[in-house]
Each structure stands twice: as C-alpha cells, then as structure tokens.
Design a protein around this motif. Structure first.
Motif, PDB file in Angstrom:
ATOM      1  N   GLU A  11       0.825  -1.211   0.000  1.00 35.12           N
ATOM      2  CA  GLU A  11       0.000   0.000   0.000  1.00 35.12           C
ATOM      3  C   GLU A  11       0.859   1.261   0.000  1.00 35.12           C
ATOM      4  N   THR A  12       1.984   1.218   0.703  1.00 36.20           N
ATOM      5  CA  THR A  12       2.893   2.368   0.703  1.00 36.20           C
ATOM      6  C   THR A  12       3.489   2.561  -0.691  1.00 36.20           C
ATOM      7  N   GLN A  13       3.817   1.473  -1.355  1.00 33.78           N
ATOM      8  CA  GLN A  13       4.331   1.568  -2.722  1.00 33.78           C
ATOM      9  C   GLN A  13       3.270   2.146  -3.661  1.00 33.78           C
ATOM     10  N   TYR A  14       2.022   1.736  -3.474  1.00 33.92           N
ATOM     11  CA  TYR A  14       0.920   2.282  -4.270  1.00 33.92           C
ATOM     12  C   TYR A  14       0.845   3.800  -4.080  1.00 33.92           C
ATOM     13  N   PHE A 112      -1.548  14.671  -2.101  1.00 34.06           N
ATOM     14  CA  PHE A 112      -1.382  13.574  -3.062  1.00 34.06           C
ATOM     15  C   PHE A 112      -1.792  12.205  -2.516  1.00 34.06           C
ATOM     16  N   PRO A 113      -1.439  11.836  -1.282  1.00 34.25           N
ATOM     17  CA  PRO A 113      -1.895  10.524  -0.788  1.00 34.25           C
ATOM     18  C   PRO A 113      -3.414  10.403  -0.731  1.00 34.25           C
ATOM     19  N   ARG A 114      -4.088  11.494  -0.386  1.00 35.04           N
ATOM     20  CA  ARG A 114      -5.560  11.460  -0.362  1.00 35.04           C
ATOM     21  C   ARG A 114      -6.136  11.212  -1.759  1.00 35.04           C
ATOM     22  N   ILE A 115      -5.518  11.832  -2.749  1.00 33.78           N
ATOM     23  CA  ILE A 115      -5.955  11.625  -4.136  1.00 33.78           C
ATOM     24  C   ILE A 115      -5.739  10.169  -4.516  1.00 33.78           C
ATOM     25  N   ALA A 116      -4.591   9.619  -4.152  1.00 33.40           N
ATOM     26  CA  ALA A 116      -4.295   8.213  -4.442  1.00 33.40           C
ATOM     27  C   ALA A 116      -5.305   7.295  -3.780  1.00 33.40           C
ATOM     28  N   ILE A 117      -5.643   7.593  -2.543  1.00 36.04           N
ATOM     29  CA  ILE A 117      -6.622   6.777  -1.816  1.00 36.04           C
ATOM     30  C   ILE A 117      -7.989   6.873  -2.478  1.00 36.04           C
ATOM     31  N   ALA A 118      -8.342   8.057  -2.970  1.00 33.92           N
ATOM     32  CA  ALA A 118      -9.638   8.227  -3.644  1.00 33.92           C
ATOM     33  C   ALA A 118      -9.727   7.392  -4.917  1.00 33.92           C
ATOM     34  N   PHE A 119      -8.586   7.213  -5.599  1.00 36.20           N
ATOM     35  CA  PHE A 119      -8.579   6.432  -6.837  1.00 36.20           C
ATOM     36  C   PHE A 119      -8.444   4.929  -6.596  1.00 36.20           C
ATOM     37  N   ARG A 120      -8.148   4.519  -5.372  1.00 39.92           N
ATOM     38  CA  ARG A 120      -7.913   3.109  -5.073  1.00 39.92           C
ATOM     39  C   ARG A 120      -9.083   2.210  -5.470  1.00 39.92           C
ATOM     40  N   PRO A 121     -10.330   2.564  -5.155  1.00 43.55           N
ATOM     41  CA  PRO A 121     -11.444   1.691  -5.553  1.00 43.55           C
ATOM     42  C   PRO A 121     -11.518   1.481  -7.071  1.00 43.55           C
ATOM     43  N   LEU A 122     -11.175   2.497  -7.838  1.00 44.11           N
ATOM     44  CA  LEU A 122     -11.187   2.359  -9.295  1.00 44.11           C
ATOM     45  C   LEU A 122     -10.112   1.378  -9.759  1.00 44.11           C
ATOM     46  N   MET A 123      -8.965   1.408  -9.106  1.00 40.02           N
ATOM     47  CA  MET A 123      -7.860   0.511  -9.459  1.00 40.02           C
ATOM     48  C   MET A 123      -8.202  -0.934  -9.090  1.00 40.02           C
ATOM     49  N   ASP A 124      -8.880  -1.110  -7.955  1.00 42.42           N
ATOM     50  CA  ASP A 124      -9.267  -2.442  -7.521  1.00 42.42           C
ATOM     51  C   ASP A 124     -10.282  -3.063  -8.471  1.00 42.42           C
ATOM     52  N   LYS A 125     -11.244  -2.267  -8.969  1.00 42.61           N
ATOM     53  CA  LYS A 125     -12.238  -2.765  -9.910  1.00 42.61           C
ATOM     54  C   LYS A 125     -11.620  -3.106 -11.247  1.00 42.61           C
ATOM     55  N   LYS A 126     -10.640  -2.292 -11.654  1.00 42.56           N
ATOM     56  CA  LYS A 126      -9.985  -2.516 -12.934  1.00 42.56           C
ATOM     57  C   LYS A 126      -9.219  -3.827 -12.925  1.00 42.56           C
ATOM     58  N   GLY A 127      -8.614  -4.175 -11.772  1.00 44.56           N
ATOM     59  CA  GLY A 127      -7.826  -5.385 -11.655  1.00 44.56           C
ATOM     60  C   GLY A 127      -8.686  -6.635 -11.528  1.00 44.56           C
ATOM     61  N   SER A 128      -9.977  -6.484 -11.208  1.00 46.18           N
ATOM     62  CA  SER A 128     -10.870  -7.642 -11.005  1.00 46.18           C
ATOM     63  C   SER A 128     -11.350  -8.240 -12.292  1.00 46.18           C
TER      64      SER A 128
END
Length: 128
Positions: A11-14, A112-128
């Motif tokens: 998660e830190t790398q993300y 920037f970390p908050r923006i990254a966290i906001a995009f996390r759900p989109l990245m998780d759906k894309k990988g599914s």
C-alpha cells in the motif's frame, strides 16, 4: 522490532507511485505556466517524501495496533496520528518559511496521498 507486513509495503508503494505521478504532473504545470524553478522541485521533494513517510508510519502503527487490545490500539493509533500530523505541519511550516522551497510546491503534495486513496477503488475494480 517486528517485520513490516507485506500489505503495508504494498500500500505504501501504491501511494508512492501516485505521489511520483502527481509530482511529475505538478512540475509540468509549473513549467507550462512559466513558474518553474529549482524551488518548485525542492518543495515538491520535501513534502512528497514526508507524505509517503507519513503513510508508511500510519501503516506500521495499524500493524502494531492489531497485536494490542482495543483500548490500547485506539490510544496508539490516536497518539500516532497526533505525532504524524505534527511532523507534517512542522515540515510544511519549514518549507513555507525557507525561501529555498516554493510555497505552493510544499503545500500541494500533502494532498497527493488522499488523491491516491480516492482512486484506489477504481484501481481495484480494474484489476478484477
């Protein structure tokens, strides 16, 4: 000291990747509007690194809190949050006060970390 959990590292790398991407974008914006200087780069580096460190320390705190009872865990997380916020505030204050850092380039990367966290759900759906 206990080894840092793989999830905390991942998660830190993300977060770090997003901070780098957003930092490059910010540098580009400063360049396009003609306001870029070495102070923009230094300000960006200062708070980008602190933002990633803040996230890593939060992850380590949560990892350690899992080994404690509920009351101790809440206290540990709360104390960590206070100290981490004070660290970020102190670094931002130093960055704003010293002329070697561009003020906006110091302040913006904290988000920037908050923006990254906001995009996390989109990245998780894309990988599914």
């Amino acid at each position: 000291m206990k080894k840092i959990d793989a999830t905390v590292w991942r998660e830190t790398q993300y977060i770090a990747v997003w901070v780098v991407i957003l930092s490059i974008l910010m540098q580009a914006v400063f360049l396009v509007i003609g306001k870029w200087s070495y102070t923009v780069l230094l300000g960006n580096l200062l708070t980008a690194l602190v933002s990633v460190l803040n996230f890593l320390l939060m992850g380590i705190t949560v990892q350690k809190a899992l080994d404690k009872d509920e009351k101790e865990a809440k206290t540990a997380v709360r104390v960590s949050q206070i100290y981490r916020k004070l660290l970020v505030i102190a670094v931002v204050a130093v960055g704003v006060l010293l002329p070697v850092f561009h003020t906006w380039a110091v302040v913006i990367p904290v988000c920037f970390p908050r923006i990254a966290i906001a995009f996390r759900p989109l990245m998780d759906k894309k990988g599914s």
